[in-house]
Design an enzyme around this catalytic site. Structure first.
Site, mmCIF file in Angstrom:
data_model
loop_
_atom_site.group_PDB
_atom_site.id
_atom_site.type_symbol
_atom_site.label_atom_id
_atom_site.label_comp_id
_atom_site.label_asym_id
_atom_site.label_seq_id
_atom_site.Cartn_x
_atom_site.Cartn_y
_atom_site.Cartn_z
ATOM 1 N N VAL A 139 0.900 -1.143 0.000
ATOM 2 C CA VAL A 139 0.000 0.000 0.000
ATOM 3 C C VAL A 139 0.946 1.201 0.000
ATOM 4 O O VAL A 139 1.536 1.523 1.023
ATOM 5 C CB VAL A 139 -0.933 -0.007 1.232
ATOM 6 N N PRO A 140 1.152 1.829 -1.162
ATOM 7 C CA PRO A 140 2.291 2.722 -1.377
ATOM 8 C C PRO A 140 2.236 4.086 -0.677
ATOM 9 O O PRO A 140 2.158 5.135 -1.312
ATOM 10 C CB PRO A 140 2.322 2.878 -2.901
ATOM 11 N N CYS A 141 2.344 4.061 0.631
ATOM 12 C CA CYS A 141 2.335 5.303 1.404
ATOM 13 C C CYS A 141 3.607 6.120 1.184
ATOM 14 O O CYS A 141 3.627 7.320 1.458
ATOM 15 C CB CYS A 141 2.117 5.014 2.884
ATOM 16 N N HIS A 142 4.650 5.489 0.664
ATOM 17 C CA HIS A 142 5.891 6.222 0.390
ATOM 18 C C HIS A 142 5.705 7.240 -0.733
ATOM 19 O O HIS A 142 6.528 8.133 -0.900
ATOM 20 C CB HIS A 142 7.040 5.252 0.050
ATOM 21 N N ARG A 143 4.628 7.150 -1.473
ATOM 22 C CA ARG A 143 4.367 8.073 -2.576
ATOM 23 C C ARG A 143 3.677 9.358 -2.129
ATOM 24 O O ARG A 143 3.313 10.190 -2.955
ATOM 25 C CB ARG A 143 3.524 7.379 -3.651
#
Length: 171
Positions: A139-143
């Site tokens: 779940v790409p929270c780094h984006r």
């Protein structure tokens, strides 16, 4: 009588930090940075599920997740097809769902996420939900960045966030 179910956890050494991978049934429920501030809290919340124990042992699901991460870090996997189990409040699940819409190689701000879910004044609540994401990378929270594009807080540390965004070509 209800049966007890286990969350199986195995560890994965990524190029930018150690991750704990966890499965519940046939779904991935955890991909969390072991050095993160919230890691113990996330494990505690998973352990509070009814009739659940936590066992340090690989599973078919965590093995599949490790292979997916291998491909991702090798530059091959743009999207993941691992079945995910989101454990959290409805608000958090809504925020996490919105993270899936951020295209690979791009970033958006916390305020943008808040607007997209129809809660433009809830930027802090959105940031808290993103910080509580138990499925990092998948779940790409780094984006998600600050309003000015700055690399703000990340459970794996700013160095990991920078590494992931560089890997994806976003920076």
């Amino acid at each position: 009588m209800e049966t007890e179910t286990a969350i199986y956890i195995q560890y994965y050494n990524s190029p930018c930090g150690r991750l704990a991978l966890g499965s519940y049934g046939n779904q991935l429920c955890l991909c969390d940075w072991t050095e993160a501030t919230h890691h113990a809290r996330i494990l505690h919340s998973l352990g509070r599920l009814p009739n659940v124990t936590i066992a340090e042992a690989p599973s078919a699901v965590t093995d599949m997740a490790a292979r997916a991460l291998d491909a991702y870090f090798a530059g091959g996997a743009l999207e993941f097809d691992n079945p995910l189990l989101h454990i959290g409040t409805d608000f958090r699940k809504r925020v996490w769902s919105e993270l899936h819409s951020i295209p690979h190689g791009t970033t958006v701000s916390y305020a943008t996420i808040a607007r997209r879910i129809g809660r433009p004044t809830a930027v802090r609540a959105v940031a808290n939900a993103i910080g509580a994401n138990p499925l990092s990378i998948f779940v790409p929270c780094h984006r998600v960045t600050g309003a000015d594009g700055s690399l703000t807080g990340y459970a794996g540390g700013i160095h990991a966030k920078r590494f992931l965004l560089a890997l994806e070509g976003a920076i």
